[in-house]
Design an enzyme around this catalytic site. Structure first.
Site, PDB file in Angstrom:
ATOM      1  N   HIS B  45       0.824  -1.205   0.000  1.00  0.00           N
ATOM      2  CA  HIS B  45       0.000   0.000   0.000  1.00  0.00           C
ATOM      3  C   HIS B  45       0.866   1.265   0.000  1.00  0.00           C
ATOM      4  O   HIS B  45       0.556   2.235  -0.681  1.00  0.00           O
ATOM      5  CB  HIS B  45      -0.890  -0.017   1.247  1.00  0.00           C
ATOM      6  CG  HIS B  45      -1.973   1.002   1.235  1.00  0.00           C
ATOM      7  ND1 HIS B  45      -3.151   0.820   0.557  1.00  0.00           N
ATOM      8  CD2 HIS B  45      -2.056   2.225   1.806  1.00  0.00           C
ATOM      9  CE1 HIS B  45      -3.911   1.886   0.718  1.00  0.00           C
ATOM     10  NE2 HIS B  45      -3.273   2.751   1.473  1.00  0.00           N
ATOM     11  N   LYS B  87      -7.132  13.851  -7.010  1.00  0.00           N
ATOM     12  CA  LYS B  87      -6.629  12.493  -6.860  1.00  0.00           C
ATOM     13  C   LYS B  87      -7.805  11.563  -6.537  1.00  0.00           C
ATOM     14  O   LYS B  87      -8.810  12.001  -5.978  1.00  0.00           O
ATOM     15  CB  LYS B  87      -5.621  12.441  -5.705  1.00  0.00           C
ATOM     16  CG  LYS B  87      -4.919  11.094  -5.583  1.00  0.00           C
ATOM     17  CD  LYS B  87      -3.945  11.109  -4.416  1.00  0.00           C
ATOM     18  CE  LYS B  87      -3.258   9.773  -4.260  1.00  0.00           C
ATOM     19  NZ  LYS B  87      -2.394   9.753  -3.087  1.00  0.00           N
ATOM     20  N   HIS B  91     -10.437   2.697  -0.872  1.00  0.00           N
ATOM     21  CA  HIS B  91     -10.614   2.278   0.518  1.00  0.00           C
ATOM     22  C   HIS B  91     -11.399   0.972   0.516  1.00  0.00           C
ATOM     23  O   HIS B  91     -12.432   0.841   1.169  1.00  0.00           O
ATOM     24  CB  HIS B  91     -11.289   3.371   1.346  1.00  0.00           C
ATOM     25  CG  HIS B  91     -10.544   3.684   2.603  1.00  0.00           C
ATOM     26  ND1 HIS B  91     -11.144   4.019   3.778  1.00  0.00           N
ATOM     27  CD2 HIS B  91      -9.212   3.676   2.864  1.00  0.00           C
ATOM     28  CE1 HIS B  91     -10.219   4.223   4.703  1.00  0.00           C
ATOM     29  NE2 HIS B  91      -9.044   4.023   4.175  1.00  0.00           N
ATOM     30  N   ASP B 113      -5.931  14.729   1.351  1.00  0.00           N
ATOM     31  CA  ASP B 113      -4.846  14.751   0.365  1.00  0.00           C
ATOM     32  C   ASP B 113      -4.910  16.021  -0.479  1.00  0.00           C
ATOM     33  O   ASP B 113      -3.885  16.554  -0.891  1.00  0.00           O
ATOM     34  CB  ASP B 113      -4.953  13.541  -0.575  1.00  0.00           C
ATOM     35  CG  ASP B 113      -4.320  12.300   0.026  1.00  0.00           C
ATOM     36  OD1 ASP B 113      -3.424  12.449   0.872  1.00  0.00           O
ATOM     37  OD2 ASP B 113      -4.719  11.180  -0.352  1.00  0.00           O
TER      38      ASP B 113
END
Lengths: 229, 733
Positions: B45, B87, B91, B113
């Site tokens: 990740h 972006k 999840h 973000d």
């Protein structure tokens, strides 16, 4: 004309309300922080939508106890017009400025869509720009907009002409399908007894130009500003 | 002190080789905190160890790209000193285990973000994949995920303006929740994450740190098995109220010049934020963990460093600006704590209770993260299916009704009505169209935003599917009149250690690269989610693409709705009649085989550029690209949106079912005022663009001569009812 928009932590329609008022007034409203204990000199107090205090405890419950709301209630009692939209309406019922309560939507879900509203009673200041019996379109966007009052209170609201807006079909019929949240008597907005406080779940500030999908909200604010001036 | 045994190393998801690297980097055995830090930093990740080699091959540059992949989000120039920052992120694993919180924190994370970089978020999107509609968990997962997205985004006051949803059995055990945020900033006030200035204070702001989400990044880097439900405690809990305060406080501080660098604490929390900031700046950081605001007593350095508590940020401030910043965060009732300083040692040194809890070199840990060239095998090319290869149905009207009410095509209104899609007062194209359009506040400009991917195409032919996903976002933006500028990608795949899965990944990347290059449409940010497998069965390869485009003047915007009776309906592009992998084949024949539609990128570019030019000239009254369900479904969608019928005459040699339901690429249905038809045709002729008159708008039926006649209201009903019916089944709440 001067207007004041109250801003709570996690209010989120404050900017939209500022834009709509600025369009109609030709000047910007004052943005008043919830922690302030004094209101500026103002001809209109507007309480915007959003999730004040994250809707924790109960929508509007914590904001109703903020320092600025004591001042808002005082000004309302002395006759200053108050426009309370969505979370603002919830806060207004929590302070007792308006009767009733706004419960979780009957469908248990957040609902965001345009609704058709019947102008139910005449209040020159707020809806004098519309015909009585006219159907107008504003959007709703809420999770807790299910208006409740007990039978006695409901009868009183109806008898005193305090029901401002009702959810209806585009043809003006009061049906269950037209009611997005299960509100009693399809009530979308009410006045206080004196008629200087309006609380409503729909957002007139969201339909103020053709690109946004309609101009009924602009008509609402233009008239409100004219009537106060 | 805990002894580091083989079992502990394995529990941390490190292979024996990786652990050997740890030992050689440190020259000693790590303590538990250090091992935990290696584990999350080197997780799939955080490290992209299986995908990096291939991601590097994607085009990431264009004159309008200000910042490509590698920062919290990508940045493009939209003129007038303004930038769009966006972006998309996955999840998936948490949302399957705990749908409400998993989806909610996904939305919270992606918004952070974007506002970390100095942008105010102005639109959210989401790309969702669920299992087959009749799987017993599907209703519950849809309901929880949608409520979670709504609960977080609505409270933030950022409109959720669109997205996409698929249902397929390959997602029965691994749903996909991909969230995208688009924000707006000034080009001269963008914030990056590289720490700098020896001695500068390192500051922690936002929520307190708790024990939630420890090892979330490691969980997201492993397959599921029957015991995955037990991983519920690794899912974080979101608090959108705090995030709204954090957003306003950060933007308020960003209006000053006090910030040197800033990074949100997302996956792997304080560990990845501090290491990334130090690594990018080529500096060291010293942190005193005693000063980290904590929600619970007795937390260990291990827990503090690996917690994924939400709504937290790490900043480096200019010296002497701490008090000014503290005042802003205190006004918003958020924690503010100076927890360390920037050093010149190149090491991350953590202390707690007067003892050194960890002492690690930054660059080797961040840069020397493993990178694998995983073996892969190419997916065998499937066979193209022509109309003649698939039996013709008896009644094409019944077919169209069935498709309009099918799981892939039916209206998603039940979902998007739960999202506040109008707050901020700039949504001028609401969900349900080709792309959402939001105005750039106070200007004539607007951004068109879409997310697309057709996983069944990617499964059948990864390279074609990867190219198609990029091309479809490009078409959807074009159909509104927008100029597509850049994409973000969210690469959702199975276990990369299986060569056929790695082959899907490589194929999709190759297709995306071809399309991005041909369309001048670079990748500026993205995310990879691997190991979407349960008990050895992987999802369909799903490279979800989020595209953003610019309308220089939103008064020219088009929508898909048929507008006025009498407008002429035209087909832009050629019908190929290929039926492989179509919704028609799946819903009517019960088959999921054949090759996906051929993507011809030269035609995509040519047809799309032509359409945009016609829209800019004000000659087009409606436009809609052809995708799922083909021409027949495209016409029905336009009729439903406009609440008016049309009479269509198809002059083609193809069998009717192939003409109507092939999912032809590089094709649009457009409408034009009768007076403008000759002009539009003239421009097409000059550029050798295929453009055919196929009918006229009018009346209350969609009539295709000699094939079908159905009232628009009937089409509308079957289209509207499928999802509410599914969600009203018992057990769906």
């Amino acid at each position: 004309m001067k207007a004041a928009v109250i801003v709570f932590p996690a209010s989120n329609c404050d900017r939209d309300l500022k834009v709509a008022l600025t369009h109609s007034m030709g000047r910007e409203p004052d943005m008043v922080w919830h922690g302030d204990s004094e209101l500026p000199d103002t001809d209109l107090i507007a309480i915007p939508g959003g999730f004040s205090y994250g809707d924790y405890l109960r929508a509007g419950a914590m904001a109703a106890n903020s320092p600025i709301m004591r001042e808002v209630v005082k000004k309302a009692e002395s006759g200053t017009p108050v426009l309370a939209i969505c979370n603002g309406f919830q806060i207004a019922t929590e302070t007792g400025m308006l009767p009733g309560a706004l419960l979780r939507n009957a469908g248990q879900k957040f609902v965001c869509r345009d609704v058709d509203l019947l102008i139910t009673s005449q209040n020159e200041r707020f809806v004098g720009g519309f015909e009585q019996g006219e159907v107008v379109r504003f959007p709703v966007a809420h999770h807790d907009g299910n208006f409740y009052a007990d039978d006695d209170k409901l009868n009183e609201l109806e008898a005193e002409g305090q029901v401002a807006f009702r959810y209806v079909t585009p043809d003006g019929e009061q049906t269950d399908e037209a009611n997005p949240n299960g509100s009693r008597n399809n009530i979308a907005g009410i006045y206080n007894k004196v008629g200087n406080v309006l609380g409503l779940m729909p957002h007139p500030e969201r339909l103020i130009s053709d690109e946004l999908g309609g101009t009924d909200g602009k008509r609402f604010f233009d008239h409100l500003v004219n009537s106060i001036v | 002190m805990t002894e580091i045994t083989k079992d502990i190393v394995a529990e941390h998801g490190l292979t024996e080789d990786e652990y050997a690297d740890v030992l050689s980097i440190l020259g000693r055995t790590p303590n538990l905190t250090e091992l935990g830090i290696f584990s999350v930093m080197w997780s799939e990740h955080c490290s992209y160890k299986s995908s990096k080699k291939w991601l590097k091959t994607l085009p990431t540059e264009a004159p309008w790209v200000i910042c490509g992949p590698g920062e919290n989000a990508g940045v493009i120039d939209i003129g007038d000193g303004q930038a769009a920052i966006f972006k998309m992120e996955s999840h998936n694993h948490p949302s399957f285990i705990e749908p409400y919180q998993g989806a909610a924190t996904g939305v919270g994370g992606i918004m952070r973000d974007v506002f970390t970089m100095g942008a105010r978020p102005i639109a959210n999107m989401n790309a969702l994949r669920f299992g087959r509609p009749d799987h017993p968990k599907t209703g519950h997962l849809v309901s929880g995920v949608v409520a979670g997205i709504a609960g977080y985004g609505n409270c933030m006051g950022v409109p959720t303006v669109g997205g996409e949803t698929n249902f397929h059995a390959s997602y029965d055990g691994n749903i996909l929740v991909n969230a995208m945020t688009v924000g707006l900033a000034d080009t001269d006030n963008i914030f990056y994450s590289a720490a700098a200035g020896i001695g500068n204070p390192v500051v922690y702001v936002g929520s307190k740190t708790g024990r939630d989400g420890i090892h979330g990044a490691t969980m997201a880097s492993a397959e599921f098995d029957d015991d995955s439900e037990e991983k519920r405690p690794t899912v974080q809990v979101g608090d959108p109220f705090t995030e709204k305060l954090l957003l306003e406080a950060c933007l308020e501080l960003m209006a000053t010049d006090a910030i040197v660098a800033i990074q949100d604490m997302g996956a792997a929390g304080l560990t990845s934020s501090s290491f990334e900031m130090a690594d990018k700046g080529g500096v060291g950081i010293e942190l005193n963990l005693d000063h980290v605001p904590m929600r619970e007593e007795g937390m260990t350095p291990y827990e503090i460093m690996l917690s994924e508590s939400q709504e937290r940020m790490l900043m480096v401030l200019k010296p002497g600006r701490e008090e000014e910043a503290r005042k802003i965060f205190e006004k918003w009732e958020l924690d503010f704590s100076v927890i360390g300083k920037v050093t010149d040692t190149g090491r991350m040194v953590l202390t707690m209770n007067g003892e050194i809890a960890a002492d690690l070199p930054v660059a080797p840990l961040a840069d020397a993260a493993p990178e694998y060239d995983r073996p892969w095998i190419k997916t065998p090319p499937p066979t193209i299916l022509k109309g003649e290869d698939v039996p013709e149905p008896n009644d094409l009207g019944d077919v169209l009704l069935k498709l309009m009410g099918s799981s892939e095509i039916a209206s998603r209104k039940w979902i998007w009505e739960q999202y506040d899609h109008m707050v901020m007062g700039d949504t001028i194209q609401r969900p349900g169209g080709d792309a959402a359009v939001v105005r750039v506040h106070g200007t004539k400009k607007a951004l068109a935003i879409t997310t697309d991917c057709t996983p069944r195409y990617c499964y059948a032919d990864p390279e074609m599917g990867g190219a198609q996903a990029v091309a479809e976002t490009w078409r959807n933006i074009t159909a509104t009149g927008g100029k597509p500028l850049a994409i973000t990608d969210c690469m959702n795949f199975g276990n990369p250690q299986r060569p056929e899965i790695m082959g899907q990944f490589v194929g999709c990347i190759n297709g995306m690269r071809r399309a991005c290059t041909a369309l001048d449409y670079p990748v500026i940010s993205g995310n990879v989610s691997l190991y979407n497998e349960t008990n050895g069965t992987g999802i369909y390869p799903t490279p979800a693409i989020g595209g953003v485009g610019l309308l220089a003047d939103y008064s020219k915007m088009t929508t898909l709705a048929f507008k006025s009776e009498g407008d002429v309906v035209m087909l832009l592009g050629d019908l190929t009649g290929e039926l492989g992998q179509t919704i028609y084949l799946r819903e009517i024949e019960g088959r999921e085989d054949g090759a996906p539609p051929t993507v011809d990128l030269e035609k995509e570019r040519k047809h799309g550029d032509y359409l945009r030019e016609m829209i800019e000239k004000g000659l087009i009254t409606a436009a809609h690209d052809i995708s799922d369900g083909g021409l027949g479904v495209a016409l029905a969608e336009m009729a439903i949106a406009g609440n008016v019928g049309a009479e269509i005459l198809l002059d083609t040699a193809l069998p009717s079912h192939a003409a109507l339901f092939a999912e032809n690429q590089a094709c649009y249905v457009i409408t034009v005022k009768p007076d403008n038809v000759e002009m539009v045709r003239g421009f097409a002729l000059a550029e050798d663009i295929p453009l055919h008159i196929i009918g006229t708008i009018g009346h209350t039926d969609l009539k295709i001569d000699g094939v079908l006649t159905i009232s628009v209201s009937r089409l509308k009903n079957v289209h509207a009812n499928w999802l509410p019916d599914l969600m009203s089944r018992p057990g769906s709440e």
